[in-house]
Design a protein around this motif. Structure first.
Motif, mmCIF file in Angstrom:
data_model
loop_
_atom_site.group_PDB
_atom_site.id
_atom_site.type_symbol
_atom_site.label_atom_id
_atom_site.label_comp_id
_atom_site.label_asym_id
_atom_site.label_seq_id
_atom_site.Cartn_x
_atom_site.Cartn_y
_atom_site.Cartn_z
ATOM 1 N N PRO A 209 0.829 -1.219 0.000
ATOM 2 C CA PRO A 209 0.000 0.000 0.000
ATOM 3 C C PRO A 209 0.862 1.268 0.000
ATOM 4 N N LYS A 210 0.380 2.277 -0.701
ATOM 5 C CA LYS A 210 1.101 3.539 -0.773
ATOM 6 C C LYS A 210 1.039 4.242 0.575
ATOM 7 N N ILE A 211 2.142 4.852 0.963
ATOM 8 C CA ILE A 211 2.219 5.574 2.234
ATOM 9 C C ILE A 211 2.264 7.072 1.964
ATOM 10 N N ASP A 212 1.469 7.816 2.717
ATOM 11 C CA ASP A 212 1.491 9.271 2.621
ATOM 12 C C ASP A 212 2.558 9.785 3.590
ATOM 13 N N TRP A 213 3.767 9.954 3.090
ATOM 14 C CA TRP A 213 4.900 10.297 3.948
ATOM 15 C C TRP A 213 4.797 11.761 4.416
ATOM 16 N N PRO A 214 4.876 12.005 5.708
ATOM 17 C CA PRO A 214 4.873 13.395 6.174
ATOM 18 C C PRO A 214 6.181 14.091 5.833
ATOM 19 N N THR A 215 6.102 15.337 5.442
ATOM 20 C CA THR A 215 7.305 16.116 5.144
ATOM 21 C C THR A 215 8.159 16.240 6.406
ATOM 22 N N TRP A 216 9.450 16.018 6.249
ATOM 23 C CA TRP A 216 10.329 16.189 7.411
ATOM 24 C C TRP A 216 10.574 17.680 7.644
ATOM 25 N N GLU A 217 10.381 18.108 8.885
ATOM 26 C CA GLU A 217 10.640 19.484 9.271
ATOM 27 C C GLU A 217 11.943 19.522 10.053
ATOM 28 N N GLU A 218 12.966 20.162 9.497
ATOM 29 C CA GLU A 218 14.286 20.175 10.114
ATOM 30 C C GLU A 218 14.224 20.743 11.534
ATOM 31 N N GLY A 219 14.865 20.032 12.458
ATOM 32 C CA GLY A 219 14.868 20.450 13.855
ATOM 33 C C GLY A 219 13.683 19.946 14.645
ATOM 34 N N ALA A 220 12.839 19.094 14.050
ATOM 35 C CA ALA A 220 11.624 18.627 14.715
ATOM 36 C C ALA A 220 11.924 17.847 15.990
ATOM 37 N N GLU A 221 13.113 17.278 16.084
ATOM 38 C CA GLU A 221 13.445 16.501 17.281
ATOM 39 C C GLU A 221 13.494 17.362 18.541
ATOM 40 N N THR A 222 13.485 18.686 18.385
ATOM 41 C CA THR A 222 13.514 19.589 19.538
ATOM 42 C C THR A 222 12.175 20.290 19.747
ATOM 43 N N THR A 223 11.151 19.887 19.013
ATOM 44 C CA THR A 223 9.834 20.535 19.110
ATOM 45 C C THR A 223 8.751 19.501 19.398
ATOM 46 N N ASP A 224 7.532 19.995 19.637
ATOM 47 C CA ASP A 224 6.396 19.099 19.876
ATOM 48 C C ASP A 224 6.120 18.207 18.675
ATOM 49 N N LYS A 225 6.504 18.653 17.479
ATOM 50 C CA LYS A 225 6.278 17.891 16.252
ATOM 51 C C LYS A 225 6.934 16.513 16.327
ATOM 52 N N TYR A 226 7.967 16.400 17.141
ATOM 53 C CA TYR A 226 8.669 15.127 17.307
ATOM 54 C C TYR A 226 7.694 13.986 17.559
ATOM 55 N N TRP A 227 6.735 14.221 18.454
ATOM 56 C CA TRP A 227 5.841 13.135 18.868
ATOM 57 C C TRP A 227 4.872 12.731 17.757
#
Length: 456
Positions: A209-227
């Motif tokens: 099945p095709k996966i809708d890959w989320p765009t990587w946001e640089e620095g996300a490992e230090t933000t709420d987006k990480y989770w």
């Protein structure tokens, strides 16, 4: 009267259920500690997604497609602490539909090569190549965790991880400098990846099945987006029973391993705990990374790393796709002989190997220079990023010893053959040893101290 007893019992049971639920919820302190552990546990997933996105998803990149690099440079920031001795070839495979076959060509015996494969958890699965197999070439099968087929004819062994996606950082030794780059590129073109059906000449199975890959946001490992990336990545992995206690903690935090949740939709108390726990975890990773440590603790298969999630995360933090000790050992020391952090704005430094006491290796050794805190290569006027046993033109002292110079400014024309330029600020040196001897593996061999010299 009977109705009264029944109703009272129902109220009592409901009260007990509420009480039990309240008792099962972690208090703020416990939730913060669980969140810290959850960050360590999931950090490899998120940072491997960053790498996989940039190498196999973004733009015209694709799974099963090699990307071959030349010599690393300061502008190369796909991974931290890149090495400059073994030009990289990287690739990712999607194993959901079928396995893939990796072929390595035969190469000259004096050259080092290894095709390291990791899963999304950061476990080092295998290293087809010089150390494990020699240099006569090899074919291996890359399979998903639940694949049940038989090893095909002509395949030497099967590599299997704990995720449906595996990534490779394949290294090919550059011998003597850039003049050898054409030969390295020739070898890289001999690296082959193909679906099992193509290898066997059979009909390909239905596509996954095709996966809708989320765009990587640089620095996300230090933000709420990480989770949110954690929520996306967890379903792409296999659940190992050894991690049951950790999954139970994720459940208590409301982080369902099946994914589908978003950080913004979690209770405020949970969000607060996740922020605080992640902050503590990142501070731990930075603190350990700035100290003296044994990288062998951070890289390896599950059998070696086990459930030490902090160490597993530390390896990804310090250098994603770092390798196992049997292949190469990275010796680090952030301080000089006086215990001060190495800093090109404060001093110049020398390292001297007495005659016959250079690192004992089967292949080669080198120092690579990185600027802090980014851990990327250092731009410099002589275009040199590493120095070691394969460097052309090294000059030895009259007594046969070898002195290397690490400084922001040139140590003088007569010493530039042995100079590795440093930034005008804090830096970090990594001494890489390829095919390390037993003395390096067991810690008997000690790297020499950095001797500070006053700036002119």
């Amino acid at each position: 009267m009977k109705w009264f007893h029944t109703a009272a019992a129902s109220v009592l049971l409901a009260g007990l259920a509420v009480y039990a639920l309240a008792q099962s919820q972690p208090d703020a302190k416990a939730a913060k500690e669980m969140a810290k552990e959850a960050y360590f546990f999931t950090y490899p997933l998120v940072m491997n997604y960053r790498t996989m996105y940039r190498q196999a998803i973004e733009g015209d990149r694709a799974f099963g497609k090699w990307v071959h690099l030349g010599v690393s440079a300061p502008e190369d920031t796909d991974i931290v602490t890149p090495n400059n001795d073994t030009p990289y070839s990287y690739a990712w495979v999607d194993l959901r539909a079928e396995p893939w076959v990796l072929t390595l060509p035969k190469i000259e015996k004096e050259r080092f090569y290894t095709s390291q494969w990791d899963d999304l958890w950061g476990y080092v699965l295998d290293n087809p190549g010089s150390v494990n197999d020699g240099n006569d070439g090899i074919k291996v099968l890359l399979a998903a965790p639940d694949w049940q087929g038989e090893k095909p004819k002509g395949i030497d062994r099967i590599i299997r991880g704990e995720s449906d996606f595996l990534g490779s950082l394949t290294r090919t030794q550059l011998i003597g400098g850039k003049d050898d780059l054409p030969r390295v590129k020739e070898i890289q073109q001999g690296y082959k990846l193909e679906p099992l059906s193509a290898y066997l000449g059979t009909k390909a199975p239905a596509a996954a099945p095709k996966i809708d890959w989320p765009t990587w946001e640089e620095g996300a490992e230090t933000t709420d987006k990480y989770w949110d990336y954690v929520s996306f990545m967890l379903p792409l992995t296999a659940r190992n029973d050894a991690d049951s206690a950790m999954y139970a903690k994720l459940d208590k935090l409301g982080l369902d391993a099946k994914g589908g949740w978003k950080f913004s939709e979690l209770p405020a108390e949970t969000q607060k705990a996740l922020r605080a726990g992640a902050k503590d975890a990142r501070e731990h990773l930075d603190r350990v990374g700035r100290g003296k440590y044994d990288p062998a603790d951070f890289f390896g298969p599950r059998e070696r790393i086990g459930t030490d999630y902090a160490n597993r995360a530390q390896g990804v933090y310090l250098g994603i796709f770092g390798n196992v000790p049997e292949q190469s050992i990275y010796l680090t020391n952030p301080n000089d002989v006086n215990g001060e952090e190495t800093d090109g704005s404060k001093a110049s430094y020398t390292v001297t190997f007495p005659k016959g006491e250079e690192p004992p290796v089967d292949y080669f050794w080198s120092y690579t220079m990185y600027r802090l805190p980014e851990r990327y290569l250092v731009d410099n006027p002589i275009d040199r990023y590493s120095i070691g046993s394969s460097t052309k033109g090294l000059k030895r002292n009259p007594d046969g010893s070898l002195t290397l110079y690490f400084s922001h400014k040139s140590p003088g024309k007569d010493k530039e053959s042995n100079w590795l330029p440093a930034p005008d600020g804090p830096f970090w040196l990594v001494l890489r040893t390829y095919g390390p001897s037993k003395a390096i593996i067991d810690g008997t061999y000690k790297q020499p101290d950095y001797m500070p010299q006053p700036l002119e």
